[in-house]
Motif scaffolding. Sequence first.
Motif, mmCIF file in Angstrom:
data_model
loop_
_atom_site.group_PDB
_atom_site.id
_atom_site.type_symbol
_atom_site.label_atom_id
_atom_site.label_comp_id
_atom_site.label_asym_id
_atom_site.label_seq_id
_atom_site.Cartn_x
_atom_site.Cartn_y
_atom_site.Cartn_z
ATOM 1 N N ALA A 1 0.840 -1.206 0.000
ATOM 2 C CA ALA A 1 0.000 0.000 0.000
ATOM 3 C C ALA A 1 0.878 1.260 0.000
ATOM 4 N N PRO A 2 0.618 2.199 -0.923
ATOM 5 C CA PRO A 2 1.461 3.406 -1.041
ATOM 6 C C PRO A 2 1.543 4.230 0.250
ATOM 7 N N VAL A 3 0.476 4.225 1.063
ATOM 8 C CA VAL A 3 0.485 5.055 2.277
ATOM 9 C C VAL A 3 1.626 4.651 3.222
ATOM 10 N N LEU A 4 2.067 3.402 3.137
ATOM 11 C CA LEU A 4 3.155 2.931 4.008
ATOM 12 C C LEU A 4 4.503 3.536 3.618
ATOM 13 N N ARG A 5 4.566 4.118 2.411
ATOM 14 C CA ARG A 5 5.824 4.665 1.893
ATOM 15 C C ARG A 5 5.851 6.187 1.894
ATOM 16 N N GLN A 6 4.721 6.805 2.228
ATOM 17 C CA GLN A 6 4.654 8.276 2.150
ATOM 18 C C GLN A 6 5.388 8.944 3.303
ATOM 19 N N GLN A 7 5.898 10.147 3.032
ATOM 20 C CA GLN A 7 6.455 10.961 4.107
ATOM 21 C C GLN A 7 5.306 11.434 4.986
ATOM 22 N N THR A 8 5.517 11.430 6.285
ATOM 23 C CA THR A 8 4.435 11.789 7.202
ATOM 24 C C THR A 8 4.569 13.241 7.648
ATOM 25 N N ARG A 9 3.447 13.822 8.049
ATOM 26 C CA ARG A 9 3.426 15.197 8.567
ATOM 27 C C ARG A 9 3.634 15.165 10.074
#
Length: 170
Positions: A11-19
């Motif tokens: 899932a792409p969300v696991l690779r996104q930079q977080t805020r």
Amino acid sequence: MSIRKIFEYPAPVLRQQTRPVTVFDDDLKKLAEDMAETMYDAPGIGLAAPQIGESLKLIVVDMTKGKEGKRDYMVMVNPEITRKEGHQLDEEGCLSVPDLTSKVRRFKRIAVSFQDLAGNSHELETEDRFAVVLQHEIDHINGILFIDHLSPLKRALYKKKVKKWHAEAA
Ligand code: NI
């Protein structure tokens, strides 16, 4: 409180930079409670916000040390490793990486700075197993999964297995 869906690799969300978390309100408390509920339901010993689809620097970690039927957890907002020392090798798994456990090389002792749900700053020093859990969860908020620490061959085998599951499910 509600149990949330756990996103799984790839899932792409696991690779996104977080805020970073900047607002310490009731919504943040509710999100942390949902994360704890989801973690204990799974069951797991740690959970990071991206695993339930929220790109935020927020993790929860279990503090019961294996005592059954108890719920005792720590919420860490904007956690960051500030010192690291030595090495250890320990078995890891991940709720977002089903059906795989493997030994991962981590720092033996770390110091972590973080905020609590009220926005107060803290620093914690820890070692051994709890240091592993914190390094694993802090990796998640930086888009890193424990399979990224494995050999290219082990990682390729896991990717192949996941592709096969998806093909069978389609
Ligand atoms: Ni994980």
